[in-house]
Design a protein around this motif. Structure first.
Motif, mmCIF file in Angstrom:
data_model
loop_
_atom_site.group_PDB
_atom_site.id
_atom_site.type_symbol
_atom_site.label_atom_id
_atom_site.label_comp_id
_atom_site.label_asym_id
_atom_site.label_seq_id
_atom_site.Cartn_x
_atom_site.Cartn_y
_atom_site.Cartn_z
ATOM 1 N N GLN A 1 0.910 -1.676 -0.140
ATOM 2 C CA GLN A 1 0.330 -0.095 0.502
ATOM 3 C C GLN A 1 0.935 0.904 -0.272
ATOM 4 O O GLN A 1 2.148 1.507 0.775
ATOM 5 C CB GLN A 1 -0.967 0.008 0.789
ATOM 6 N N VAL A 2 0.686 1.803 -0.627
ATOM 7 C CA VAL A 2 1.118 3.363 -1.175
ATOM 8 C C VAL A 2 -0.143 4.278 -0.321
ATOM 9 O O VAL A 2 -1.025 4.749 -1.645
ATOM 10 C CB VAL A 2 1.697 3.509 -2.248
ATOM 11 N N TYR A 3 0.174 5.293 0.133
ATOM 12 C CA TYR A 3 -0.564 6.433 0.902
ATOM 13 C C TYR A 3 -0.162 7.374 0.238
ATOM 14 O O TYR A 3 0.728 8.172 0.136
ATOM 15 C CB TYR A 3 -0.984 6.603 1.907
ATOM 16 N N PHE A 4 -0.535 8.812 -0.365
ATOM 17 C CA PHE A 4 -0.981 9.600 -1.180
ATOM 18 C C PHE A 4 -1.299 10.745 -0.076
ATOM 19 O O PHE A 4 -2.913 11.194 0.339
ATOM 20 C CB PHE A 4 -1.443 10.291 -2.410
ATOM 21 N N ILE A 5 0.038 11.697 0.373
ATOM 22 C CA ILE A 5 -1.100 13.221 0.904
ATOM 23 C C ILE A 5 -1.426 14.200 -0.155
ATOM 24 O O ILE A 5 -0.226 14.250 -1.097
ATOM 25 C CB ILE A 5 0.481 13.468 1.803
ATOM 26 N N ASP A 6 -2.524 14.702 -0.326
ATOM 27 C CA ASP A 6 -3.193 15.439 -0.874
ATOM 28 C C ASP A 6 -3.232 16.928 -0.116
ATOM 29 O O ASP A 6 -4.359 16.534 0.480
ATOM 30 C CB ASP A 6 -4.099 14.580 -1.824
ATOM 31 N N ASN A 7 -3.386 17.590 -1.116
ATOM 32 C CA ASN A 7 -4.420 19.230 -0.507
ATOM 33 C C ASN A 7 -3.854 19.551 -2.115
ATOM 34 O O ASN A 7 -3.341 19.937 -2.415
ATOM 35 C CB ASN A 7 -3.381 19.900 0.304
ATOM 36 N N GLU A 8 -5.870 20.541 -2.539
ATOM 37 C CA GLU A 8 -5.684 21.115 -3.619
ATOM 38 C C GLU A 8 -4.560 22.227 -3.550
ATOM 39 O O GLU A 8 -4.050 22.632 -4.675
ATOM 40 C CB GLU A 8 -7.315 21.932 -3.636
ATOM 41 N N GLU A 9 -4.426 23.028 -2.429
ATOM 42 C CA GLU A 9 -3.227 24.114 -2.628
ATOM 43 C C GLU A 9 -2.339 23.659 -2.693
ATOM 44 O O GLU A 9 -1.665 24.430 -3.746
ATOM 45 C CB GLU A 9 -3.987 24.926 -1.450
ATOM 46 N N TYR A 10 -1.844 22.777 -2.835
ATOM 47 C CA TYR A 10 -0.420 22.509 -2.553
ATOM 48 C C TYR A 10 0.113 21.268 -3.422
ATOM 49 O O TYR A 10 0.871 21.391 -3.951
ATOM 50 C CB TYR A 10 0.316 21.422 -1.044
ATOM 51 N N PHE A 11 -0.457 20.838 -3.523
ATOM 52 C CA PHE A 11 -0.141 19.451 -4.613
ATOM 53 C C PHE A 11 -0.800 19.117 -6.044
ATOM 54 O O PHE A 11 -0.161 18.401 -7.063
ATOM 55 C CB PHE A 11 -0.054 17.791 -3.741
ATOM 56 N N LYS A 12 -2.132 20.139 -6.843
ATOM 57 C CA LYS A 12 -2.310 19.638 -7.599
ATOM 58 C C LYS A 12 -1.913 20.605 -9.101
ATOM 59 O O LYS A 12 -2.200 19.992 -9.538
ATOM 60 C CB LYS A 12 -4.006 21.304 -7.894
ATOM 61 N N ARG A 13 -1.127 20.992 -8.929
ATOM 62 C CA ARG A 13 -0.114 21.831 -9.649
ATOM 63 C C ARG A 13 1.141 20.400 -10.544
ATOM 64 O O ARG A 13 0.969 19.712 -9.491
ATOM 65 C CB ARG A 13 1.033 22.893 -9.334
#
Length: 256
Positions: free
Chosen positions: A90-102
């Motif tokens: 399992q690979v977990y991904f930390i996401d947030n529109e502001e920081y990682f969408k680009r």
């Protein structure tokens, strides 16, 4: 030595990133430890270049929904997960529109570093720590790869110092030749908001200086690239922290 809980915190991993030594090394280490019977989890940022459809990422609702406060601003934490293609890892991904969408990682199309790289790294580090606690999964070994992960031990040994959750975990830091860049001049204020101060790296906040600073907060350091750039190699040679020269993937479990 099977049956260890090993947490890889990384900025890159094959096949989500290709053509870098860091991404390849993390993939091989995680797979080898997984195949030898260890309980392995990987955490990384969900950069905009990573295709959710191609790699079948899906949001973990029970882990998402927390807010991480960065510089007095609430930022929602989104957790996505996928299995490494062809493996039950399992690979977990930390996401947030502001920081990682680009789509770009740390530099814009003109080659300038993003002004919020420091906030993105702080959010990533705190997001990983909070999510691990929510998983109720206590790692024996935490292996850091990539400059953003260097904020994890700094936070664990300061902001989370009185939190016993990770007290028995041993922290390994791999060093890589990453492109250096200045970090925001007011990063000190953002860290001070979390009661972190007195870091030498804040005198000249750069990607590389934060990595060098983090050497003081880990249990062991290993060369991720066989030959490090001059400044990183100097810091490696001078540190009082337990260290190891470059190890091939077949030898990494000796370190654990």
């Amino acid at each position: 030595m099977p049956n260890q809980k090993i947490l890889y915190i990384t900025t890159e991993m094959y096949p989500y990133q290709e053509d870098t030594n860091l991404a390849t090394v993390v993939n091989k280490m995680a797979l080898k430890m997984h195949q030898e019977g260890n309980d392995v989890r990987v955490f990384m940022p969900r950069f905009g270049q990573i295709s959710e459809r191609k790699f079948q990422l899906h949001e973990v609702i029970r882990l998402s929904g927390m807010n991480i406060i960065i510089n007095d601003l609430d930022q929602p934490l989104i957790i996505k997960v996928a299995s490494l293609p062809g493996e039950r890892l399992q690979v977990y991904f930390i996401d947030n529109e502001e920081y990682f969408k680009r789509k770009q990682y740390y530099f814009d199309d003109e080659g300038n570093p993003f002004d919020d790289n420091d906030e993105r790294a702080i959010f990533f580090a705190r997001g990983v720590i909070e999510t691990i606690k929510k998983l109720n999964w206590v790692p024996d070994v935490i292996h850091l790869n990539g400059w953003m992960s260097s904020f994890v031990p700094i936070y664990l040994k300061t902001y989370y110092e009185t939190d016993a959750y990770f007290k028995d975990a041993k922290i390994v830091l791999s060093l890589y030749n990453e492109k250096d860049a200045a970090l925001s001049g007011n990063i000190g204020d953002k860290l001070k908001f979390d009661n972190i101060s007195g870091l030498k790296a804040l005198e000249n906040p750069t990607i590389q200086n934060v990595v060098i600073e983090s050497m003081n907060y880990v249990d062991s350091i290993v060369k991720g690239d066989e030959f490090l750039n001059e400044e990183l190699d100097k810091a490696f040679n001078e540190t009082g922290t337990s260290k190891s020269e470059y190890l091939d993937v077949d030898s990494i479990n000796q370190l654990y």
